[in-house]
Design a protein around this motif. Structure first.
Motif: not given
Length: 130
Positions: A1-4, A25-29
């Protein structure tokens, strides 16, 4: 996972036609790129009209979301791009089938556009819970 953020890639959906990811996929979305009605096995446009194209687009989105650990039943927002609003009723009939979004349809915008990739009739993008 790069940069979150995590890139999602699956062979069960058409490869990206340019420099973008099938989903992130980022921040649960899960943010899915727009899918068009290409058969992932052949890369060819599916035969038929707006109903067949809408069905294939939703199948492609299901595959991307599955790879991301999600599904259409977890979709919170979709955007539907139509070549012609004359296709709205037929697209909506397929889109509204319970096997896609279940009983809680996501928020949605539908717009008519001048042109879509490969001159398809419909493209749909999705944001879903991861």
């Amino acid at each position: 996972m790069a940069n979150g953020k995590k890139v999602v890639q699956t062979e069960a959906a058409p490869k990206a036609l340019g420099p973008y990811s099938q989903a992130i996929v980022a921040n649960g979305l899960v943010f899915c790129a727009g899918q068009i009605p290409l058969d992932p096995a052949t890369g060819n446009l599916v035969e038929g009209g707006i109903a067949e194209q809408t069905h294939q687009v939703l199948k492609n989105l299901q595959a991307v979301l599955k790879q991301a650990g999600s599904g259409l039943d977890r979709a919170v927002k979709t955007t539907v791009f139509l070549k012609s609003m004359d296709s709205f009723v037929a697209m909506n009939e397929v889109y509204g089938r319970p096997e896609y979004f279940g009983s809680a349809a996501p928020a949605r915008s539908t717009v008519e556009v001048a042109r879509l990739p490969r001159d398809v009739m419909v493209e749909i993008e999705v944001v879903a819970l991861a």
